[in-house]
Design an enzyme around this catalytic site. Sequence first.
Site, PDB file in Angstrom:
ATOM      1  N   TRP A  11       0.808  -1.236   0.000  1.00  0.00           N
ATOM      2  CA  TRP A  11       0.000   0.000   0.000  1.00  0.00           C
ATOM      3  C   TRP A  11       0.832   1.274   0.000  1.00  0.00           C
ATOM      4  CZ3 TRP A  11      -4.331  -1.367   4.123  1.00  0.00           C
ATOM      5  CH2 TRP A  11      -5.143  -2.384   3.597  1.00  0.00           C
ATOM      6  N   HIS A  96      12.724  -2.523  -1.151  1.00  0.00           N
ATOM      7  CA  HIS A  96      11.884  -2.028  -2.255  1.00  0.00           C
ATOM      8  C   HIS A  96      12.650  -0.937  -3.003  1.00  0.00           C
ATOM      9  CE1 HIS A  96       8.688   0.043  -4.393  1.00  0.00           C
ATOM     10  NE2 HIS A  96       8.014  -1.087  -4.309  1.00  0.00           N
ATOM     11  N   GLU A  98      11.843   1.867  -4.010  1.00  0.00           N
ATOM     12  CA  GLU A  98      11.656   3.224  -3.467  1.00  0.00           C
ATOM     13  C   GLU A  98      12.535   3.430  -2.232  1.00  0.00           C
ATOM     14  OE1 GLU A  98       7.363   2.994  -3.381  1.00  0.00           O
ATOM     15  OE2 GLU A  98       7.397   2.995  -5.563  1.00  0.00           O
ATOM     16  N   GLU A 166      11.054  -6.627  -9.518  1.00  0.00           N
ATOM     17  CA  GLU A 166      10.288  -5.424  -9.835  1.00  0.00           C
ATOM     18  C   GLU A 166      11.145  -4.476 -10.671  1.00  0.00           C
ATOM     19  OE1 GLU A 166       6.927  -4.702  -6.848  1.00  0.00           O
ATOM     20  OE2 GLU A 166       8.728  -3.887  -5.944  1.00  0.00           O
ATOM     21  N   GLY A 172       4.599   1.791 -10.966  1.00  0.00           N
ATOM     22  CA  GLY A 172       3.773   2.992 -10.926  1.00  0.00           C
ATOM     23  C   GLY A 172       3.681   3.728 -12.260  1.00  0.00           C
ATOM     24  N   SER A 212       3.210  -2.395 -12.085  1.00  0.00           N
ATOM     25  CA  SER A 212       1.997  -2.180 -12.894  1.00  0.00           C
ATOM     26  C   SER A 212       1.173  -3.459 -13.108  1.00  0.00           C
ATOM     27  CB  SER A 212       2.338  -1.512 -14.225  1.00  0.00           C
ATOM     28  OG  SER A 212       2.900  -0.225 -13.990  1.00  0.00           O
ATOM     29  N   GLY A 233       1.166  -2.654  -6.230  1.00  0.00           N
ATOM     30  CA  GLY A 233       1.044  -1.353  -5.587  1.00  0.00           C
ATOM     31  C   GLY A 233      -0.334  -0.758  -5.847  1.00  0.00           C
ATOM     32  N   GLY A 234      -0.405   0.135  -6.804  1.00  0.00           N
ATOM     33  CA  GLY A 234      -1.630   0.892  -7.102  1.00  0.00           C
ATOM     34  C   GLY A 234      -2.904   0.069  -7.151  1.00  0.00           C
TER      35      GLY A 234
HETATM   36  P1  PGA Z   1       2.735  -0.651  -8.841  1.00  0.00           P
HETATM   37  O1  PGA Z   1       3.819  -0.833  -7.654  1.00  0.00           O
HETATM   38  O2  PGA Z   1       1.915  -1.916  -8.846  1.00  0.00           O
HETATM   39  O3  PGA Z   1       1.929   0.552  -8.430  1.00  0.00           O
HETATM   40  O4  PGA Z   1       3.489  -0.469 -10.102  1.00  0.00           O
HETATM   41  C1  PGA Z   1       4.434  -2.067  -7.409  1.00  0.00           C
HETATM   42  C2  PGA Z   1       5.394  -1.957  -6.257  1.00  0.00           C
HETATM   43  O5  PGA Z   1       6.042  -0.903  -6.107  1.00  0.00           O
HETATM   44  O6  PGA Z   1       5.532  -2.903  -5.450  1.00  0.00           O
END
Ligand code: PGA
Length: 252
Positions: A11, A96, A98, A166, A172, A212, A233-234
């Site tokens: 999330w 991750h 990020e 990933e 994203g 995605s 994610g999203g």
């Molecule tokens: P996303 O993110 O599905 O929004 O692309 C995936 C993630 O960062 O784990």
Amino acid sequence: MMRKNLIAGNWKMYKTPKESVEFVKQLKDAVKVYNDREILVCPAFTSLFPVSEILKDTSVKFGAQNAYFEDEGAFTGEVSVKMLQDIGVNYVICGHSERRNIFMETDTDINKKIMKTIAAGIVAILCVGEKLEEREQGKTFDVIERQITKCLDNIEDIKNIVIAYEPVWAIGTGKNATQEQAKDVHRFIRGLIEKLYGKESAENIQILYGGSVKPENIDLLMGEEDIDGVLVGGASLKLDSFLRIIDYKNGG
Ligand code: PGA
């Protein structure tokens, strides 16, 4: 094949505690019973405790998006694995992209986090993935190999480790890796695990795809034999899309 698939929602920095509670109440009531797949949500720290109270006796697991590798101390702003263990957290996402790219986490930090997590009997989800320029320069496999080797340094037993591939350019952006691209990297990762840990570990490890993932591409992705689940994610933030992803067809 012995390994189950894992559908995990990350999330990120979304949902207040109230929104998280509302979501998981609906999720636990709506989700079907599956024998071949595990379901996980990873809310923000502030939501983890109330979410744990709701999910603890259900089939839906809960996890953290990060953790620090010391038990306690003067580490302002951090949350330890020990604290997470106390509320029954089942998984911790480690490294991750990020965390790597915005918060400058290194492979060495991630290695320590994974060690601490698995020592507590919690599953660590190790995230790896190349940036766009690395893919364009043909360095994808080198990057993945370096990240996995360094992040698993000195770790002998990987039964409580999941790997999430990933690609950074797919996170994203709405632009997922094609089934073909994901398949190649997943095969490479399984081969690397076999080289490092032997055949049985390679057969048992869950390798997730992330970037995605959405209702429109989940069935194709899950059709691949080496894709053992997804980190979403999203599309995990809305109940209907997350439920559709959980309910994927034709898992490989
Ligand atoms: P996303 O993110 O599905 O929004 O692309 C995936 C993630 O960062 O784990």
